[in-house]
Design a protein around this motif. Structure first.
Motif, PDB file in Angstrom:
ATOM      1  N   GLU A  70     -13.206  -9.096  53.199  1.00  0.00           N
ATOM      2  CA  GLU A  70     -13.797  -9.881  52.112  1.00  0.00           C
ATOM      3  C   GLU A  70     -14.725  -9.009  51.261  1.00  0.00           C
ATOM      4  OE1 GLU A  70     -15.751 -13.242  53.758  1.00  0.00           O
ATOM      5  OE2 GLU A  70     -14.012 -13.931  54.886  1.00  0.00           O
ATOM      6  N   TYR A  71     -15.177  -7.930  51.833  1.00  0.00           N
ATOM      7  CA  TYR A  71     -16.078  -7.042  51.117  1.00  0.00           C
ATOM      8  C   TYR A  71     -15.909  -5.621  51.654  1.00  0.00           C
ATOM      9  CZ  TYR A  71     -18.891  -6.855  55.326  1.00  0.00           C
ATOM     10  OH  TYR A  71     -19.302  -6.646  56.609  1.00  0.00           O
ATOM     11  N   ALA A  72     -16.389  -4.680  50.899  1.00  0.00           N
ATOM     12  CA  ALA A  72     -16.427  -3.288  51.345  1.00  0.00           C
ATOM     13  C   ALA A  72     -17.616  -2.613  50.682  1.00  0.00           C
ATOM     14  CB  ALA A  72     -15.138  -2.560  50.980  1.00  0.00           C
ATOM     15  N   THR A  73     -18.317  -1.805  51.440  1.00  0.00           N
ATOM     16  CA  THR A  73     -19.448  -1.062  50.884  1.00  0.00           C
ATOM     17  C   THR A  73     -19.335   0.406  51.259  1.00  0.00           C
ATOM     18  OG1 THR A  73     -20.873  -1.399  52.815  1.00  0.00           O
ATOM     19  CG2 THR A  73     -20.964  -3.079  51.079  1.00  0.00           C
ATOM     20  N   ALA A  74     -19.845   1.234  50.406  1.00  0.00           N
ATOM     21  CA  ALA A  74     -19.923   2.677  50.667  1.00  0.00           C
ATOM     22  C   ALA A  74     -21.332   3.134  50.348  1.00  0.00           C
ATOM     23  CB  ALA A  74     -18.920   3.442  49.809  1.00  0.00           C
ATOM     24  N   THR A  75     -21.928   3.859  51.278  1.00  0.00           N
ATOM     25  CA  THR A  75     -23.247   4.445  51.041  1.00  0.00           C
ATOM     26  C   THR A  75     -23.054   5.888  50.616  1.00  0.00           C
ATOM     27  OG1 THR A  75     -24.291   3.026  52.694  1.00  0.00           O
ATOM     28  CG2 THR A  75     -25.486   5.015  52.047  1.00  0.00           C
ATOM     29  N   LEU A  76     -23.638   6.243  49.483  1.00  0.00           N
ATOM     30  CA  LEU A  76     -23.538   7.601  48.957  1.00  0.00           C
ATOM     31  C   LEU A  76     -24.881   8.305  49.111  1.00  0.00           C
ATOM     32  CD1 LEU A  76     -21.621   6.955  45.611  1.00  0.00           C
ATOM     33  CD2 LEU A  76     -20.683   7.468  47.855  1.00  0.00           C
ATOM     34  N   ASN A  77     -24.832   9.525  49.585  1.00  0.00           N
ATOM     35  CA  ASN A  77     -26.026  10.350  49.661  1.00  0.00           C
ATOM     36  C   ASN A  77     -26.014  11.292  48.468  1.00  0.00           C
ATOM     37  OD1 ASN A  77     -27.347  13.111  50.577  1.00  0.00           O
ATOM     38  ND2 ASN A  77     -28.320  11.467  51.723  1.00  0.00           N
ATOM     39  N   CYS A  78     -26.976  11.119  47.571  1.00  0.00           N
ATOM     40  CA  CYS A  78     -27.044  11.958  46.371  1.00  0.00           C
ATOM     41  C   CYS A  78     -28.218  12.915  46.474  1.00  0.00           C
ATOM     42  CB  CYS A  78     -27.209  11.098  45.116  1.00  0.00           C
ATOM     43  SG  CYS A  78     -25.775  10.073  44.737  1.00  0.00           S
ATOM     44  N   ARG A  79     -27.961  14.165  46.209  1.00  0.00           N
ATOM     45  CA  ARG A  79     -29.010  15.170  46.154  1.00  0.00           C
ATOM     46  C   ARG A  79     -29.179  15.544  44.684  1.00  0.00           C
ATOM     47  NH1 ARG A  79     -28.783  18.392  51.873  1.00  0.00           N
ATOM     48  NH2 ARG A  79     -28.553  16.501  53.108  1.00  0.00           N
ATOM     49  N   THR A  80     -30.234  15.013  44.118  1.00  0.00           N
ATOM     50  CA  THR A  80     -30.435  15.078  42.673  1.00  0.00           C
ATOM     51  C   THR A  80     -31.078  16.398  42.275  1.00  0.00           C
ATOM     52  OG1 THR A  80     -30.769  12.678  42.694  1.00  0.00           O
ATOM     53  CG2 THR A  80     -31.411  13.859  40.699  1.00  0.00           C
ATOM     54  N   PHE A  81     -30.454  17.075  41.355  1.00  0.00           N
ATOM     55  CA  PHE A  81     -30.975  18.360  40.882  1.00  0.00           C
ATOM     56  C   PHE A  81     -32.327  18.140  40.210  1.00  0.00           C
ATOM     57  CE2 PHE A  81     -31.218  22.229  38.373  1.00  0.00           C
ATOM     58  CZ  PHE A  81     -30.624  23.168  39.191  1.00  0.00           C
ATOM     59  N   PRO A  82     -33.314  19.022  40.459  1.00  0.00           N
ATOM     60  CA  PRO A  82     -34.623  18.861  39.824  1.00  0.00           C
ATOM     61  C   PRO A  82     -34.511  18.726  38.305  1.00  0.00           C
ATOM     62  CG  PRO A  82     -34.731  20.562  41.494  1.00  0.00           C
ATOM     63  CD  PRO A  82     -33.279  20.184  41.368  1.00  0.00           C
ATOM     64  N   GLY A  83     -35.215  17.738  37.776  1.00  0.00           N
ATOM     65  CA  GLY A  83     -35.177  17.492  36.335  1.00  0.00           C
ATOM     66  C   GLY A  83     -34.189  16.422  35.915  1.00  0.00           C
ATOM     67  N   VAL A  84     -33.334  15.974  36.847  1.00  0.00           N
ATOM     68  CA  VAL A  84     -32.364  14.914  36.548  1.00  0.00           C
ATOM     69  C   VAL A  84     -32.948  13.581  37.005  1.00  0.00           C
ATOM     70  CG1 VAL A  84     -30.054  14.015  37.021  1.00  0.00           C
ATOM     71  CG2 VAL A  84     -30.414  16.484  36.776  1.00  0.00           C
ATOM     72  N   ALA A  85     -32.940  12.581  36.123  1.00  0.00           N
ATOM     73  CA  ALA A  85     -33.497  11.275  36.453  1.00  0.00           C
ATOM     74  C   ALA A  85     -32.535  10.506  37.351  1.00  0.00           C
ATOM     75  CB  ALA A  85     -33.764  10.475  35.183  1.00  0.00           C
ATOM     76  N   PRO A  86     -33.032   9.875  38.427  1.00  0.00           N
ATOM     77  CA  PRO A  86     -32.162   9.085  39.303  1.00  0.00           C
ATOM     78  C   PRO A  86     -31.383   8.011  38.544  1.00  0.00           C
ATOM     79  CG  PRO A  86     -34.278   9.439  40.365  1.00  0.00           C
ATOM     80  CD  PRO A  86     -34.408   9.961  38.970  1.00  0.00           C
ATOM     81  N   ALA A  87     -31.959   7.459  37.495  1.00  0.00           N
ATOM     82  CA  ALA A  87     -31.263   6.432  36.720  1.00  0.00           C
ATOM     83  C   ALA A  87     -30.007   6.999  36.067  1.00  0.00           C
ATOM     84  CB  ALA A  87     -32.194   5.848  35.658  1.00  0.00           C
TER      85      ALA A  87
END
Length: 204
Positions: A70-87
């Motif tokens: 009925e549903y499916a989820t995926a958790t992503l691990n993001c390593r954000t480069f310095p200076g890049v906004a998470p948004a």
């Protein structure tokens, strides 16, 4: 890119043979070189030093072997480069996922700029390392993982992680259940940190 990543690729590129070393040197001198950037991005060891990365780490879906989920989820691990906004990262993931999926952050992701590559810090690290290993080249590197530096940098405190331990690639089990360092590296660190801290503390 930033001053640290460019210095890293120039320095390590001079010690790396073949096409990879050439790409490192080209990127270090001209980060707009798309061919060099693409070659580095294709290498798992270096991609995190050239851009933000996101990988799925947890997958969940369904409740029984004989029923459609009925549903499916995926958790992503993001390593954000310095200076890049998470948004910006969230928006890019949402575009990739399409309108049929919802991308939501876990907690409150934080993004910060890189610390400046300070000559006095590099010089002190070099002197401390050369106490035990004279002549070994020192190359600045941006760590691709998360550290507490995220929080100190976010309030304007330049922060640096330094290392003086030597370890074989085959013994590097970072984040594994058998993570550790060689005994000799432990003693190397004691000498290194004593020298570095007393050096930087003089006059303060």
């Amino acid at each position: 890119w930033n001053d640290t990543t460019l210095a890293y690729f120039r320095g390590i590129g001079a010690l790396t043979p073949g096409a990879l070393g050439t790409a490192m040197r080209k990127f270090g001198h001209d980060p707009h070189d798309r061919a060099a950037a693409a070659l580095l991005a294709g290498n798992p060891k270096y991609v995190g030093m050239t851009r933000t990365t996101c990988v799925p780490t947890l997958l969940r879906g369904g409740h029984a072997e004989n029923a459609l989920p009925e549903y499916a989820t995926a958790t992503l691990n993001c390593r954000t480069f310095p200076g890049v906004a998470p948004a910006e990262v969230q928006a890019a993931l949402q575009t990739a996922a399409g309108s049929g999926a919802e991308v939501t952050p876990l907690g409150t992701p934080a993004g910060t700029n890189a610390s400046p590559l300070r000559a006095d810090v590099v010089a002190a690290v070099t002197r401390a390392l050369h106490v035990r290993y004279p002549g070994v080249p020192v190359v600045p590197m941006q760590e691709s993982g998360l550290s507490d530096a995220l929080y100190t940098r976010s309030v304007g405190i330049p922060t640096y992680g330094v290392s003086a331990g030597f370890i074989k690639d085959t013994d590097n089990h970072m984040h594994g259940s058998n993570e550790g360092i060689p005994v000799m590296s432990f003693y190397d660190y004691l000498d290194f940190w004593y020298s570095l801290v007393t050096d930087l503390a003089v006059g303060h």
